[in-house]
Design a protein around this motif. Sequence first.
Motif, PDB file in Angstrom:
ATOM      1  N   LYS A 293       0.840  -1.207   0.000  1.00 28.16           N
ATOM      2  CA  LYS A 293       0.000   0.000   0.000  1.00 28.16           C
ATOM      3  C   LYS A 293       0.879   1.263   0.000  1.00 28.16           C
ATOM      4  N   ASP A 294       1.961   1.171  -0.737  1.00 30.67           N
ATOM      5  CA  ASP A 294       2.937   2.251  -0.817  1.00 30.67           C
ATOM      6  C   ASP A 294       2.557   3.186  -1.953  1.00 30.67           C
ATOM      7  N   VAL A 295       1.571   4.012  -1.695  1.00 31.46           N
ATOM      8  CA  VAL A 295       1.045   4.917  -2.711  1.00 31.46           C
ATOM      9  C   VAL A 295       2.035   6.046  -2.998  1.00 31.46           C
ATOM     10  N   VAL A 296       2.676   6.546  -1.962  1.00 32.07           N
ATOM     11  CA  VAL A 296       3.555   7.705  -2.095  1.00 32.07           C
ATOM     12  C   VAL A 296       4.732   7.410  -3.014  1.00 32.07           C
ATOM     13  N   ARG A 297       5.482   6.368  -2.711  1.00 30.24           N
ATOM     14  CA  ARG A 297       6.680   6.095  -3.508  1.00 30.24           C
ATOM     15  C   ARG A 297       6.330   5.541  -4.883  1.00 30.24           C
ATOM     16  N   LYS A 298       5.242   4.805  -4.980  1.00 33.45           N
ATOM     17  CA  LYS A 298       4.838   4.307  -6.291  1.00 33.45           C
ATOM     18  C   LYS A 298       4.534   5.460  -7.239  1.00 33.45           C
ATOM     19  N   ALA A 299       3.866   6.486  -6.746  1.00 28.98           N
ATOM     20  CA  ALA A 299       3.487   7.618  -7.598  1.00 28.98           C
ATOM     21  C   ALA A 299       4.701   8.365  -8.128  1.00 28.98           C
ATOM     22  N   SER A 300       5.779   8.392  -7.360  1.00 28.24           N
ATOM     23  CA  SER A 300       6.992   9.092  -7.784  1.00 28.24           C
ATOM     24  C   SER A 300       7.921   8.219  -8.606  1.00 28.24           C
ATOM     25  N   THR A 301       7.674   6.922  -8.608  1.00 30.78           N
ATOM     26  CA  THR A 301       8.600   5.972  -9.224  1.00 30.78           C
ATOM     27  C   THR A 301       8.095   5.430 -10.549  1.00 30.78           C
ATOM     28  N   ILE A 302       6.762   5.338 -10.703  1.00 33.15           N
ATOM     29  CA  ILE A 302       6.182   4.704 -11.883  1.00 33.15           C
ATOM     30  C   ILE A 302       5.080   5.589 -12.461  1.00 33.15           C
ATOM     31  N   PHE A 303       5.148   5.814 -13.753  1.00 30.63           N
ATOM     32  CA  PHE A 303       4.141   6.578 -14.492  1.00 30.63           C
ATOM     33  C   PHE A 303       3.487   5.645 -15.501  1.00 30.63           C
ATOM     34  N   THR A 304       2.194   5.766 -15.689  1.00 33.49           N
ATOM     35  CA  THR A 304       1.515   4.929 -16.678  1.00 33.49           C
ATOM     36  C   THR A 304       0.829   5.794 -17.729  1.00 33.49           C
ATOM     37  N   ALA A 305       0.737   5.243 -18.947  1.00 36.12           N
ATOM     38  CA  ALA A 305       0.098   5.959 -20.053  1.00 36.12           C
ATOM     39  C   ALA A 305      -0.530   4.958 -21.008  1.00 36.12           C
TER      40      ALA A 305
ATOM     41  N   ARG B 112      12.063   5.416  10.081  1.00 34.47           N
ATOM     42  CA  ARG B 112      12.251   6.783   9.591  1.00 34.47           C
ATOM     43  C   ARG B 112      11.942   6.857   8.102  1.00 34.47           C
ATOM     44  N   ILE B 113      12.383   5.865   7.364  1.00 31.26           N
ATOM     45  CA  ILE B 113      12.138   5.845   5.921  1.00 31.26           C
ATOM     46  C   ILE B 113      10.658   5.584   5.639  1.00 31.26           C
ATOM     47  N   ARG B 114      10.073   4.672   6.372  1.00 33.74           N
ATOM     48  CA  ARG B 114       8.657   4.346   6.159  1.00 33.74           C
ATOM     49  C   ARG B 114       7.744   5.506   6.543  1.00 33.74           C
ATOM     50  N   THR B 115       8.104   6.241   7.571  1.00 34.69           N
ATOM     51  CA  THR B 115       7.269   7.365   7.991  1.00 34.69           C
ATOM     52  C   THR B 115       7.164   8.408   6.893  1.00 34.69           C
ATOM     53  N   ARG B 116       8.279   8.688   6.226  1.00 34.78           N
ATOM     54  CA  ARG B 116       8.205   9.655   5.123  1.00 34.78           C
ATOM     55  C   ARG B 116       7.277   9.158   4.025  1.00 34.78           C
ATOM     56  N   ALA B 117       7.256   7.850   3.811  1.00 30.77           N
ATOM     57  CA  ALA B 117       6.387   7.274   2.782  1.00 30.77           C
ATOM     58  C   ALA B 117       4.952   7.097   3.263  1.00 30.77           C
ATOM     59  N   LYS B 118       4.687   7.598   4.469  1.00 32.55           N
ATOM     60  CA  LYS B 118       3.340   7.534   5.060  1.00 32.55           C
ATOM     61  C   LYS B 118       2.860   6.091   5.224  1.00 32.55           C
ATOM     62  N   LEU B 119       3.786   5.257   5.668  1.00 26.02           N
ATOM     63  CA  LEU B 119       3.497   3.851   5.914  1.00 26.02           C
ATOM     64  C   LEU B 119       3.595   3.558   7.403  1.00 26.02           C
TER      65      LEU B 119
ATOM     66  N   LEU C  52      14.603  -9.268   5.659  1.00 25.30           N
ATOM     67  CA  LEU C  52      13.672  -9.175   4.530  1.00 25.30           C
ATOM     68  C   LEU C  52      12.976  -7.823   4.500  1.00 25.30           C
ATOM     69  N   ALA C  53      12.692  -7.266   5.675  1.00 26.48           N
ATOM     70  CA  ALA C  53      12.053  -5.951   5.731  1.00 26.48           C
ATOM     71  C   ALA C  53      12.964  -4.879   5.148  1.00 26.48           C
ATOM     72  N   ILE C  54      14.267  -4.942   5.466  1.00 25.51           N
ATOM     73  CA  ILE C  54      15.223  -3.972   4.930  1.00 25.51           C
ATOM     74  C   ILE C  54      15.380  -4.170   3.427  1.00 25.51           C
ATOM     75  N   GLU C  55      15.441  -5.424   2.992  1.00 20.19           N
ATOM     76  CA  GLU C  55      15.529  -5.700   1.555  1.00 20.19           C
ATOM     77  C   GLU C  55      14.344  -5.091   0.821  1.00 20.19           C
ATOM     78  N   LYS C  56      13.160  -5.287   1.367  1.00 26.82           N
ATOM     79  CA  LYS C  56      11.956  -4.734   0.738  1.00 26.82           C
ATOM     80  C   LYS C  56      11.986  -3.209   0.761  1.00 26.82           C
ATOM     81  N   GLU C  57      12.403  -2.646   1.896  1.00 32.23           N
ATOM     82  CA  GLU C  57      12.426  -1.189   2.013  1.00 32.23           C
ATOM     83  C   GLU C  57      13.399  -0.577   1.018  1.00 32.23           C
ATOM     84  N   ARG C  58      14.548  -1.194   0.854  1.00 35.29           N
ATOM     85  CA  ARG C  58      15.517  -0.692  -0.119  1.00 35.29           C
ATOM     86  C   ARG C  58      14.944  -0.787  -1.527  1.00 35.29           C
TER      87      ARG C  58
END
Length: 488
Positions: free
Chosen positions: A323-335, A397-404, A417-423
């Motif tokens: 449910k990472d809406v914030v980072r997805k919006a900045s990382t992936i664009f669709t058309a 700290r990283i997740r808070t900025r992403a509103k997670l 695994l959590a750090i791997e996913k976060e990276r």
Amino acid sequence: MKKISYIAMVLGSSLLLPACQDQLDLQPISQTVVGGSGTGTAGSTITNAATAEAALAGSYAIFKNGSAEYYVMDYFILGDGQSDNSYAGADNAAWFEVDEYRILSTNAVAARDWQYLYNHVASANSIIANVPTVTDASLSADRKAQIVGEAKFIRARAYFDLVRIYGDVPLVVDELPTITSENVDEIYGQLYPARSTAEEVYAQIIKDLDEAGTAVPKTGPNKMTATPGAVYTLATKVYATRKDWAKVKEHADKVIALGYTLMPNFEDLWDGKHENSAEAIFELNFEDWATGGNWGSSMFYGTDWKKFNTPSNDLIKAYDDEKDVVRKASTIFTANVTGKWSDKYWALTKFPFAYKMRNTDASQNIIMYRLADVLLLKAEALNETGDLAGARTLVNRIRTRAKLPVTTAGDQAAMRLAIEKERRLELAFEGQRWYDLVRTGRVVPVMEAAKDGSGNSLNYKLTDTRLLWPVPQGEIDKNTNLKQNNGY
């Protein structure tokens, strides 16, 4: 440690010698030219303060000109397209080989990236060898030390990529005089070196960074300057690759102590309005076409032709599952690209593009190092040394900025695994994912588990022998002392 000499050559041409009768058509391994004359070494033009500064400026310019194809394009496809973050995209057969782990020793990308990185090594070598000998009184001892320190950072950065891509590589750290018929027998063996071991290459990288850390300027006109922050960040990444967790913590703390801060909004990093931000540590600065514009953005973003680094189904699922809406919006664009091209992975009505480089007017900066990367590497080091609570604090700290919400990882294995996913979610399309998976030993199982949008296995046939690229066949053809990597 093998210390192999560097010979000045004019890029794309035969070796130039002072007398016609002395000319030799030698094409030594690993060496390309960044300038110089036919009567000396590449560094023979470094004679005073002005030429020393010009040589350093030229070495920085290689990020944008001399080796731009690597730094604005290949670096990102290698780091993400080779991983589960994206498919190669576009229509380039050489990149399809990389994407599908069937790369050949004749692969054009492997050949050019070898040359691009050694070109950068060559530029740094000539500075390191020649700036200390300048006697111009207007070039102070402190400024000499800074220039050499910056060059050592550039050399270490290039070798870090070389050793991670190819494994054992020739270690080129010195210059030779122009080769003539009179001296060729004496130095012929140095022109065609064997590969130094990865351990030897890493030892040189660490030596360069240790010497650069106290020498480089504290600040620069922008973030495209090798400052202590850039040096310590690179050292943090090197030590993470070596699994020296104490050194990771030490150098990450050095970076953190310099006062970098996370940008409050993730989008601020990519919107083009906050370049050289408080979070950026080393950033390639681009302005316009006349000064080496960033054409790489157009390789990843736009609907005029099918671009490279098409985001994978697996990556988009990872954002959605989190449910990472914030980072997805900045990382992936669709058309909607209906009628423009075909694709076996995506419906054309909602086709994805990598979005962190999105300005196609030549002005898009590239953030190579930033604080979030360092914080997550420190979290990894803390977790590996038993400090689960400390690792959790940094991840949150990283997740808070992403509103997670905060991480639920409750033990060391879960935190890994959590750090791997976060990276992955934080650094997608910044050229990091492949190297993260390789250094943690996770790349084979992760790629074996990759699926398409229908949940079907992608059947990647990745083995341990394919974690390194082949030594380019053209280099082996010129130098019989080079041995090929296993599996090629």
